[in-house]
Write a protein that holds these residues in place. Structure first.
Motif, PDB file in Angstrom:
ATOM      1  N   UNK A 124       0.823  -1.205   0.000  1.00  0.00           N
ATOM      2  CA  UNK A 124       0.000   0.000   0.000  1.00  0.00           C
ATOM      3  C   UNK A 124       0.860   1.259   0.000  1.00  0.00           C
ATOM      4  N   UNK A 125       1.906   1.275   0.799  1.00  0.00           N
ATOM      5  CA  UNK A 125       2.793   2.437   0.848  1.00  0.00           C
ATOM      6  C   UNK A 125       3.475   2.661  -0.494  1.00  0.00           C
ATOM      7  N   UNK A 126       3.867   1.580  -1.160  1.00  0.00           N
ATOM      8  CA  UNK A 126       4.457   1.716  -2.491  1.00  0.00           C
ATOM      9  C   UNK A 126       3.450   2.364  -3.445  1.00  0.00           C
ATOM     10  N   UNK A 127       2.227   1.841  -3.470  1.00  0.00           N
ATOM     11  CA  UNK A 127       1.195   2.373  -4.363  1.00  0.00           C
ATOM     12  C   UNK A 127       0.948   3.849  -4.063  1.00  0.00           C
ATOM     13  N   UNK A 128       0.851   4.194  -2.786  1.00  0.00           N
ATOM     14  CA  UNK A 128       0.554   5.568  -2.396  1.00  0.00           C
ATOM     15  C   UNK A 128       1.664   6.543  -2.781  1.00  0.00           C
ATOM     16  N   UNK A 187      -7.208  10.416  -8.484  1.00  0.00           N
ATOM     17  CA  UNK A 187      -7.534   9.404  -9.486  1.00  0.00           C
ATOM     18  C   UNK A 187      -7.564   8.013  -8.847  1.00  0.00           C
ATOM     19  N   UNK A 188      -6.581   7.744  -7.986  1.00  0.00           N
ATOM     20  CA  UNK A 188      -6.562   6.456  -7.287  1.00  0.00           C
ATOM     21  C   UNK A 188      -7.796   6.288  -6.409  1.00  0.00           C
ATOM     22  N   UNK A 189      -8.198   7.339  -5.724  1.00  0.00           N
ATOM     23  CA  UNK A 189      -9.375   7.244  -4.855  1.00  0.00           C
ATOM     24  C   UNK A 189     -10.645   7.013  -5.676  1.00  0.00           C
ATOM     25  N   UNK A 190     -10.767   7.653  -6.838  1.00  0.00           N
ATOM     26  CA  UNK A 190     -11.910   7.363  -7.715  1.00  0.00           C
ATOM     27  C   UNK A 190     -11.922   5.889  -8.102  1.00  0.00           C
ATOM     28  N   UNK A 191     -10.748   5.381  -8.481  1.00  0.00           N
ATOM     29  CA  UNK A 191     -10.644   3.972  -8.871  1.00  0.00           C
ATOM     30  C   UNK A 191     -10.993   3.072  -7.691  1.00  0.00           C
ATOM     31  N   UNK A 192     -10.478   3.396  -6.512  1.00  0.00           N
ATOM     32  CA  UNK A 192     -10.758   2.577  -5.322  1.00  0.00           C
ATOM     33  C   UNK A 192     -12.247   2.584  -4.988  1.00  0.00           C
ATOM     34  N   UNK A 193     -12.888   3.737  -5.168  1.00  0.00           N
ATOM     35  CA  UNK A 193     -14.336   3.809  -4.948  1.00  0.00           C
ATOM     36  C   UNK A 193     -15.059   2.877  -5.923  1.00  0.00           C
ATOM     37  N   UNK A 194     -14.683   2.941  -7.189  1.00  0.00           N
ATOM     38  CA  UNK A 194     -15.378   2.131  -8.200  1.00  0.00           C
ATOM     39  C   UNK A 194     -15.173   0.643  -7.950  1.00  0.00           C
ATOM     40  N   UNK A 195     -13.949   0.248  -7.665  1.00  0.00           N
ATOM     41  CA  UNK A 195     -13.682  -1.170  -7.400  1.00  0.00           C
ATOM     42  C   UNK A 195     -14.430  -1.618  -6.141  1.00  0.00           C
ATOM     43  N   UNK A 196     -14.443  -0.785  -5.126  1.00  0.00           N
ATOM     44  CA  UNK A 196     -15.151  -1.138  -3.887  1.00  0.00           C
ATOM     45  C   UNK A 196     -16.653  -1.232  -4.117  1.00  0.00           C
ATOM     46  N   UNK A 197     -17.198  -0.417  -5.028  1.00  0.00           N
ATOM     47  CA  UNK A 197     -18.609  -0.561  -5.407  1.00  0.00           C
ATOM     48  C   UNK A 197     -18.842  -1.914  -6.072  1.00  0.00           C
ATOM     49  N   UNK A 198     -17.985  -2.244  -7.024  1.00  0.00           N
ATOM     50  CA  UNK A 198     -18.128  -3.513  -7.737  1.00  0.00           C
ATOM     51  C   UNK A 198     -18.059  -4.703  -6.787  1.00  0.00           C
ATOM     52  N   UNK A 237      -4.361  -4.195  -5.463  1.00  0.00           N
ATOM     53  CA  UNK A 237      -4.300  -3.922  -4.022  1.00  0.00           C
ATOM     54  C   UNK A 237      -5.676  -3.605  -3.449  1.00  0.00           C
ATOM     55  N   UNK A 238      -6.470  -2.776  -4.130  1.00  0.00           N
ATOM     56  CA  UNK A 238      -7.791  -2.483  -3.577  1.00  0.00           C
ATOM     57  C   UNK A 238      -8.678  -3.720  -3.639  1.00  0.00           C
ATOM     58  N   UNK A 239      -8.519  -4.547  -4.662  1.00  0.00           N
ATOM     59  CA  UNK A 239      -9.264  -5.806  -4.690  1.00  0.00           C
ATOM     60  C   UNK A 239      -8.859  -6.695  -3.514  1.00  0.00           C
ATOM     61  N   UNK A 240      -7.570  -6.726  -3.193  1.00  0.00           N
ATOM     62  CA  UNK A 240      -7.103  -7.490  -2.030  1.00  0.00           C
ATOM     63  C   UNK A 240      -7.717  -6.948  -0.753  1.00  0.00           C
TER      64      UNK A 240
END
Length: 155
Positions: free
Chosen positions: A21-25, A33-44, A128-131
């Protein structure tokens, strides 16, 4: 109901997740952009705790609430950049991984906006967000209680 507390995990479990996570951040990708993606994946993935967390993190970072609540319908709006749209499309496809989908063209749209290293980092961010979604859904922490931690100012 919480089934497994993060405080009771085997030694190294959480630290290993946080290392990625620290690497990704810190890899240089745009945080909003990452937070938008994380929101969408978490919705899915139907992860209420992660939706709560990433909504609050994004708002704290200055993201517009309208863009966050509309991310599930991003194709129907005009307020996501072409780069964000490419990342959202990629994240959906990588998260859902439709059976029989041949991934020969999965990077085509991303290549218009991102170089190879950035695409690799976006791929890791999606994984990572899927994990996190799967771990959180298994462990069952209570949604709604996440608070954005105080962070030190960066120089």
């Amino acid at each position: 109901m919480e089934r497994i507390s993060f405080n009771t995990l085997p030694k190294g479990f959480y630290a290993s997740l946080m290392q990625v996570q620290n690497y990704v951040d810190k890899c240089g990708l745009d945080f909003k952009m990452l937070e938008l993606m994380r929101m969408r994946v978490s919705q899915l993935n139907g992860c209420a705790y992660c939706l709560d967390m990433h909504y609050k993190e994004a708002v704290h970072a200055g993201e517009d609430a309208l863009r966050l609540i509309s991310v599930s319908a991003w194709r129907e709006t005009n307020y996501y950049s072409p780069e964000e749209q490419a990342v959202l499309e990629f994240a959906e496809r990588l998260t859902l991984m439709p059976q029989g989908d041949h991934n020969d063209d999965i990077h085509d749209n991303l290549r218009k906006y991102f170089n190879q290293d950035e695409i690799a980092n976006i791929t890791l961010a999606v994984a990572q967000i899927n994990t996190w979604n799967r771990i959180v859904k298994s462990f069952g922490p209570e949604p709604g209680k996440y608070q954005v931690p105080a962070r030190e100012a960066t120089a």
